[in-house]
Design an enzyme around this catalytic site. Structure first.
Site, PDB file in Angstrom:
ATOM      1  N   ASP A  95       0.781  -1.304  -0.163  1.00  0.00           N
ATOM      2  CA  ASP A  95      -0.208   0.109  -0.040  1.00  0.00           C
ATOM      3  C   ASP A  95       0.973   0.717   0.007  1.00  0.00           C
ATOM      4  OD1 ASP A  95      -2.017  -1.635   0.352  1.00  0.00           O
ATOM      5  OD2 ASP A  95      -2.720  -0.666   1.439  1.00  0.00           O
ATOM      6  N   LYS A 159      -6.951   3.337  -3.595  1.00  0.00           N
ATOM      7  CA  LYS A 159      -6.931   3.190  -2.783  1.00  0.00           C
ATOM      8  C   LYS A 159      -7.832   5.031  -1.554  1.00  0.00           C
ATOM      9  CE  LYS A 159      -4.949   1.880   2.388  1.00  0.00           C
ATOM     10  NZ  LYS A 159      -4.305   1.036   3.197  1.00  0.00           N
ATOM     11  N   LYS A 188     -10.088  -0.032  -2.454  1.00  0.00           N
ATOM     12  CA  LYS A 188      -9.866  -0.492  -1.521  1.00  0.00           C
ATOM     13  C   LYS A 188     -10.299   1.346  -0.424  1.00  0.00           C
ATOM     14  CE  LYS A 188      -6.668  -0.822   2.093  1.00  0.00           C
ATOM     15  NZ  LYS A 188      -5.114  -1.636   2.800  1.00  0.00           N
TER      16      LYS A 188
END
Length: 248
Positions: A95, A159, A188
């Site tokens: 991430d 994300k 996400k």
């Protein structure tokens, strides 16, 4: 009706273990909890990658870590080094925080190069890359631009947030992300997905993964509702906005 299973919910959960106060023992316990509920991943601090990987051996839970966390301001070569080291220690997903300050400066080529370099490092090792936009700092048109850069840099996910800005996932932002990325990419949600209803809401608008710190309660609720036959994803038009605001 769009009935789903508790396992479907578990396979959306990146169980978050990023709290800076977490001890080694708390990380180990969090990994075991994620395995108990069949979460798809745990997301740990870089120093905890090997620990997490070792605890989760023999399970299907993937170890995820963060790179350039929480502001994306590390130099690109440091981000690449972070990613490569994490992969060596067993990380299956990364991430990455977009360089927020440079993005807001309009340095889009730098932001692209930054993401693309980590994307290459990840994909050379069959590792998934999620890019954190930190939407709390962005206007809708800027979210669209960030998504455009992520598509060009071959990210696998966009994300919403680190979970450490003033707010995290919002339905309105998630819709922008979903509609401005390739169908092959995923979205996400992070920050504020705390209840089963929150999880169902983000799923309704196309989110396939969310960060969660309340996994045990959320999964217990999911199992109970599945048993009653009431674990149902709402229609997108019936989804309410997520209202979580991070406390100072």
């Amino acid at each position: 009706m769009n009935n789903i299973t508790a396992y479907d919910i578990a396979q959306m959960i990146d169980h978050s273990l990023l709290n800076p106060k977490f001890t080694r023992q708390e990380v180990e316990a969090g990994c075991r909890l994620a395995a108990q509920y069949e979460c798809i991943t745990v997301c740990v601090k870089p120093c905890d990658v090997k620990l997490s990987y070792d605890v989760l051996k023999g399970t299907k839970v993937i170890t995820t870590t963060v790179v350039g966390f929480p502001h994306g301001s590390n130099l690109t070569e440091i981000k690449v080094l972070e990613a490569r080291r994490a992969i060596e220690e067993g990380c299956g997903e990364i991430d990455l925080v977009m360089n927020i300050g440079r993005f807001l400066s309009g340095d889009y080529d730098l932001v692209y190069d930054d993401i693309a370099a980590v994307s290459e490092a990840a994909h050379n090792n069959n590792v998934i890359l999620k890019v954190i936009l930190e939407n709390a700092y962005l206007k809708p048109e800027q979210i669209k631009k960030a998504c455009e850069i992520c598509v060009a840099a071959h990210a696998d996910f966009t994300k919403s947030s680190t979970g450490y800005a003033s707010y995290g996932a919002r339905i309105c932002d998630l819709k922008i992300m979903r509609s401005n990325t390739l169908a092959s990419m995923q979205v996400k949600a992070a920050g504020g997905v705390r209840t089963l209803n929150d999880a169902l809401a983000v799923r309704a608008v196309g989110v396939t993964r969310f960060g969660c710190t309340t996994t045990a309660q959320l999964m217990q609720d999911a199992r109970e509702r599945e048993a009653r036959g009431t674990l149902i994803v709402p229609e997108p038009e019936n989804v309410k906005e997520l209202l979580y605001i991070r406390k100072a």
